[in-house]
Design a protein around this motif. Structure first.
Motif, PDB file in Angstrom:
ATOM      1  N   ASP A 255      45.909  32.593  42.498  1.00  0.00           N
ATOM      2  CA  ASP A 255      45.651  32.223  41.205  1.00  0.00           C
ATOM      3  C   ASP A 255      44.260  31.924  40.861  1.00  0.00           C
ATOM      4  O   ASP A 255      43.959  32.276  39.476  1.00  0.00           O
ATOM      5  CB  ASP A 255      46.235  30.732  41.187  1.00  0.00           C
ATOM      6  CG  ASP A 255      48.018  30.575  41.053  1.00  0.00           C
ATOM      7  OD1 ASP A 255      48.329  31.943  41.057  1.00  0.00           O
ATOM      8  OD2 ASP A 255      48.504  29.630  41.581  1.00  0.00           O
ATOM      9  N   LEU A 256      43.348  31.523  41.832  1.00  0.00           N
ATOM     10  CA  LEU A 256      41.930  31.448  41.424  1.00  0.00           C
ATOM     11  C   LEU A 256      41.157  33.108  41.108  1.00  0.00           C
ATOM     12  O   LEU A 256      40.507  33.165  40.186  1.00  0.00           O
ATOM     13  CB  LEU A 256      41.088  30.811  42.915  1.00  0.00           C
ATOM     14  CG  LEU A 256      41.286  29.325  42.673  1.00  0.00           C
ATOM     15  CD1 LEU A 256      40.602  29.105  44.118  1.00  0.00           C
ATOM     16  CD2 LEU A 256      40.271  28.648  41.389  1.00  0.00           C
ATOM     17  N   ALA A 257      41.913  34.047  41.872  1.00  0.00           N
ATOM     18  CA  ALA A 257      41.251  35.368  41.617  1.00  0.00           C
ATOM     19  C   ALA A 257      41.819  35.672  40.434  1.00  0.00           C
ATOM     20  O   ALA A 257      41.428  36.432  39.747  1.00  0.00           O
ATOM     21  CB  ALA A 257      42.068  36.184  42.804  1.00  0.00           C
ATOM     22  N   ILE A 258      43.109  35.605  40.045  1.00  0.00           N
ATOM     23  CA  ILE A 258      43.845  35.964  38.819  1.00  0.00           C
ATOM     24  C   ILE A 258      42.851  35.310  37.651  1.00  0.00           C
ATOM     25  O   ILE A 258      42.765  35.846  36.674  1.00  0.00           O
ATOM     26  CB  ILE A 258      45.139  35.545  38.614  1.00  0.00           C
ATOM     27  CG1 ILE A 258      46.110  36.527  39.509  1.00  0.00           C
ATOM     28  CG2 ILE A 258      45.769  35.544  37.109  1.00  0.00           C
ATOM     29  CD1 ILE A 258      47.381  35.889  39.704  1.00  0.00           C
ATOM     30  N   GLU A 259      42.367  33.874  37.934  1.00  0.00           N
ATOM     31  CA  GLU A 259      41.594  33.331  36.771  1.00  0.00           C
ATOM     32  C   GLU A 259      40.165  33.755  36.816  1.00  0.00           C
ATOM     33  O   GLU A 259      39.323  33.225  35.861  1.00  0.00           O
ATOM     34  CB  GLU A 259      41.721  31.774  36.956  1.00  0.00           C
ATOM     35  CG  GLU A 259      42.954  31.024  36.678  1.00  0.00           C
ATOM     36  CD  GLU A 259      42.933  29.628  37.088  1.00  0.00           C
ATOM     37  OE1 GLU A 259      41.790  29.078  37.404  1.00  0.00           O
ATOM     38  OE2 GLU A 259      44.075  29.119  37.332  1.00  0.00           O
ATOM     39  N   ARG A 260      40.014  34.887  37.784  1.00  0.00           N
ATOM     40  CA  ARG A 260      38.659  35.253  37.990  1.00  0.00           C
ATOM     41  C   ARG A 260      37.408  34.263  38.233  1.00  0.00           C
ATOM     42  O   ARG A 260      36.278  34.282  37.861  1.00  0.00           O
ATOM     43  CB  ARG A 260      38.093  36.095  36.663  1.00  0.00           C
ATOM     44  CG  ARG A 260      39.073  37.169  36.250  1.00  0.00           C
ATOM     45  CD  ARG A 260      38.310  38.088  35.547  1.00  0.00           C
ATOM     46  NE  ARG A 260      39.313  39.269  35.076  1.00  0.00           N
ATOM     47  CZ  ARG A 260      38.886  40.226  34.319  1.00  0.00           C
ATOM     48  NH1 ARG A 260      37.826  40.479  33.788  1.00  0.00           N
ATOM     49  NH2 ARG A 260      39.815  41.167  34.312  1.00  0.00           N
ATOM     50  N   LYS A 261      38.014  33.438  38.927  1.00  0.00           N
ATOM     51  CA  LYS A 261      37.111  32.349  39.481  1.00  0.00           C
ATOM     52  C   LYS A 261      36.633  32.509  40.934  1.00  0.00           C
ATOM     53  O   LYS A 261      35.282  32.209  41.287  1.00  0.00           O
ATOM     54  CB  LYS A 261      37.776  30.749  39.616  1.00  0.00           C
ATOM     55  CG  LYS A 261      37.929  30.237  38.177  1.00  0.00           C
ATOM     56  CD  LYS A 261      38.209  28.828  37.742  1.00  0.00           C
ATOM     57  CE  LYS A 261      38.223  28.294  36.382  1.00  0.00           C
ATOM     58  NZ  LYS A 261      38.760  27.149  36.348  1.00  0.00           N
ATOM     59  N   ILE A 262      37.391  33.492  41.612  1.00  0.00           N
ATOM     60  CA  ILE A 262      36.885  33.725  43.047  1.00  0.00           C
ATOM     61  C   ILE A 262      37.256  35.224  42.982  1.00  0.00           C
ATOM     62  O   ILE A 262      38.032  35.739  42.213  1.00  0.00           O
ATOM     63  CB  ILE A 262      37.502  33.033  44.210  1.00  0.00           C
ATOM     64  CG1 ILE A 262      39.073  33.295  44.100  1.00  0.00           C
ATOM     65  CG2 ILE A 262      37.304  31.677  44.142  1.00  0.00           C
ATOM     66  CD1 ILE A 262      39.762  32.858  45.375  1.00  0.00           C
TER      67      ILE A 262
END
Length: 733
Positions: A255-262
């Motif tokens: 989810d964090l990768a989809i949000e481009r935070k990680i």
């Protein structure tokens, strides 16, 4: 705790940044000076304050406010006083009197519920009536928001920031996802948001909480120098921090990768997990380095002829490695020159400068710190600036550094030489490369065996290990350097060879002592009595370097003791207590983090400003010249005579610097260093650390302590693992 009620008659002083206020409060027949943090308070307002009476040495009795609440004016006199105080723009004393005469004690209800009726008053139009109502409602909304936020333990100072950021949305954000504060508001970290969330009643395994905790763990890792963490290390760290299972952490990664935070980067043996900003910094740095790495076709004969001319004119003679370095500098857009002390880096740089000068090229010299830039200027005879200054720091917003020089406004230079590259972190390297056009030569000079940068990344080591550009290693110790035991022993330490501790040297001494307090006594004698004459310097110029912050010989304990003997209390020295530290006029201090917005000036003895700029950086050292309680600031003179008005609210960025950690000494050089050594954790007490400490001294190194620890450090090649991916990104490109 005492209570005090009254109205604000006059605001004497107010710091707009942190809300610190000095005001006169009329309580009955008395007029009392109150000091404390007040949110958006105005003259004429009624308050009830809690606190205690204190005696200020200059200003006498004051009431120190710890908390307060604003009270709505209850009688006609109080309402008139509030409206006429200037708190509401457009209403003066006469207008306030007319409003209250008309509406009496019903005035506030009329303003809030029937604002159009204000137009019944002579001099108030319908538009002005609505503006007055809007201001009164805004102040009421702010007051209510302050009360709401304070019930969750949010300080007055932070509450104002939160309300300014979210306005009336603050209620929903705090109740549903207080972790947004950590993303949106400068100065709010995960821990603060987590405390608020616990008070609000948000579950331990909430998705918001786990995601915020993962990002916080990566932020903490960047403070240790990492640009990423392997999944196998991030998961247990985050799980321990949040007190949740590994599975609950892992399910949030996608989810964090989809949000481009990680960014999840799959390598052969591990998954690298980056905070997105660090991944893009490394990837873009690698791309820009590759672009700069162009070749120039210049014959050996032409370069050698010019080198011989420079040698003849300057009286220098280059060895084969130095000649190779000059040739590579001429033929390549990107070059790394590395070598230890005494191996001729300065001679090589000077030859390269003179070579390109004869070509008529524009040359810029830079180094990461003021001290390193000053030393580069002295050894080359050319002006060298800090990298920040060369890039024209503009202060940025909310404490982040912005640079005037970037891809849209590049540096107008043909050759850029950066010294002390081991100190440059990924963020500074990225900013530097953005400001360099393809076709400009970039020469990076440094000692790869020194400690890595304080900030995240391993820029110099990664570039060398990637084999993505030409690297020249200078290894020969020159004759004049070989007479210095500092240089000879530094190389022995670096090669793991035994160092003879017989004290027959002229510049390298080891005083064997085995008790911490005895060691400290010897350190004091050296600084105050023996070394100043020996190296022709003041006690303040001599630097104590220690491996650790904590412990019997750690920075924290040493600074307390050294301050007591080197700058004792005196009636004419003002002091400021902050946490467990007492700052005193005359103290030697150090900045502990980059602050891009602090303004400095260099002044003549007559007080005229001859230079000014922005930015005081991690590792910058200075002397406290003045402490001013009323203005809530210190005047600190940093290196190169930069005078800074240093506000009390930033004192958490400052510490005493009679003793500093070896890490913090990087890039600096002192006439003499004193290194107390007794013992410590194996991961810290290593060869790399000892080598860096010894190479900080110009004229004299004195170690005081246990020789067994010294020999163990030479043998200990284990270093704390630093996760940085620039080498991988360069190989990918």
């Amino acid at each position: 705790m005492e209570s005090l009620a009254g109205y604000v008659e006059h605001i004497i002083y107010r710091n707009a940044d942190n809300g610190y206020t000095v005001l006169n409060l009329v309580s009955g027949e008395d007029e009392i000076t109150c000091v404390g943090i007040f949110s958006a308070i105005a003259e004429g307002e009624n308050i009830e304050a809690q606190g205690e009476y204190t005696e200020h040495p200059t200003y006498g009795q004051q009431f120190k406010v710890t908390s307060f609440e604003e009270k709505a004016p209850e009688d006609e006199e109080a309402i008139e006083r509030y409206l006429g105080s200037g708190a509401i723009k457009g209403i003066g004393l006469a207008m306030a009197a007319r409003i209250v005469r008309r509406f009496k004690e019903d005035t506030f209800r009329i303003i809030e519920e029937e604002p159009e009726r204000l137009a019944e008053i002579k001099g108030i139009s319908n538009r002005k009536a609505m503006e007055i109502a809007s201001q009164v409602n805004e102040k009421r909304d702010l007051r209510q928001a302050m009360i709401f936020l304070q019930q969750y333990g949010i300080t007055m100072n932070l509450a104002v920031k939160v309300y300014q950021a979210y306005g009336q949305d603050v209620y929903g954000i705090i109740r549903e996802n207080p972790y947004r504060l950590a993303d949106d508001i400068d100065g709010v970290g995960f821990r603060t948001a987590d405390e608020i969330a616990a008070r609000v009643g948000i579950r331990m395994d909430s998705d918001f909480r786990v995601r915020s905790g993962i990002l916080y763990t990566l932020l903490q890792a960047s403070g240790e120098g990492h640009t990423y963490l392997p999944e196998t290390e991030l998961t247990p760290r985050a799980s321990k921090l949040l007190n949740v299972t590994a599975e609950q952490v892992e399910k949030q990664y996608m989810d964090l990768a989809i949000e481009r935070k990680i960014i999840l980067k799959q390598m052969e043996d591990q998954t690298q997990i980056y905070a997105a900003s660090f991944y893009y910094m490394e990837a873009n740095t690698a791309t820009m380095l590759k672009r700069l790495n162009v070749s120039y076709d210049v014959s050996d004969a032409e370069i050698e002829q010019r080198i011989r001319g420079i040698e003849k004119k300057s009286g220098m003679t280059l060895d084969e490695h130095q000649v190779t370095a000059v040739k590579e500098a001429v033929r390549n857009g990107l070059l790394v020159i590395t070598g230890g002390p005494g191996t001729g880096k300065t001679t090589t740089i000077n030859t390269i400068i003179r070579y390109f000068e004869l070509e008529g090229l524009e040359i810029f010299l830079a180094a990461p710190t003021g001290r390193a830039a000053k030393r580069m200027s002295e050894t080359t005879g050319f002006e060298a600036r800090t990298v920040h200054r060369m890039l024209e720091l503009n202060g940025g917003a909310e404490g982040s550094g912005g640079f005037e020089r970037d891809e849209s406004n590049p540096l107008e230079a043909d050759v850029i030489i950066v010294d002390e590259m081991s100190m440059v972190d990924i963020s500074l390297m990225y900013s530097l490369l953005k400001a360099i056009s393809v076709g400009t030569r970039l020469i990076l000079v440094g000692d790869v065996n020194q400690l890595p940068s304080v900030g995240p990344g391993s820029v110099l080591r990664d570039i060398i290990q990637s084999h993505a550009c030409n690297v020249v290693m200078l290894t020969k110790i020159f004759r004049q350097a070989s007479t210095s035991d500092i240089i000879v022993n530094a190389h022995k330490i670096n090669h793991g060879e035994e160092v003879i501790l017989d004290n027959k040297s002229m510049d390298f001494f080891f005083l064997k002592r085995y008790d911490a307090d005895v060691i400290i006594n010897v350190v004091l004698q050296l600084i105050k009595q023996k070394l100043p004459k020996f190296v022709d310097a003041t006690p303040y110029d001599i630097q104590v370097l220690t491996p650790m912050r904590k412990g019997l010989l750690g920075v924290e304990r040493l600074n307390g003791i050294l301050q007591r003997y080197m700058n004792p209390p005196a009636n004419d020295k003002v002091e400021k207590e902050y946490g467990s530290t007492v700052f005193r006029e005359g103290d030697k201090v150090m900045q502990t983090k980059n602050n891009y917005q602090l303004a400095w000036e260099i002044r003549t003895k007559f007080g005229l400003t001859v230079d000014k700029g922005l930015g005081i950086f991690n590792g910058d050292m200075g002397i406290i010249r003045q402490i001013n309680d009323f203005a809530e600031q210190m005047i600190i003179e940093f290196d190169e005579g930069r005078m800074v008005e240093y506000p009390y609210k930033l004192l958490d960025e400052l510490e005493l610097a009679y003793a500093i950690t070896i890490h913090k000494s990087q890039g600096s050089e002192y006439p003499a260093v004193v290194i107390p050594l007794l013992g410590g954790p194996m991961m810290l007490m290593n060869r790399n650390l000892l080598y860096t400490a010894v190479t900080r001294a110009r004229k004299c190194v004195t170690l005081v302590g246990n020789e067994v620890t010294f020999q163990q450090m030479i043998r200990n090649t284990s270093q704390q693992k630093r996760y940085s991916g620039l080498c991988d990104r360069l190989k990918e490109n």
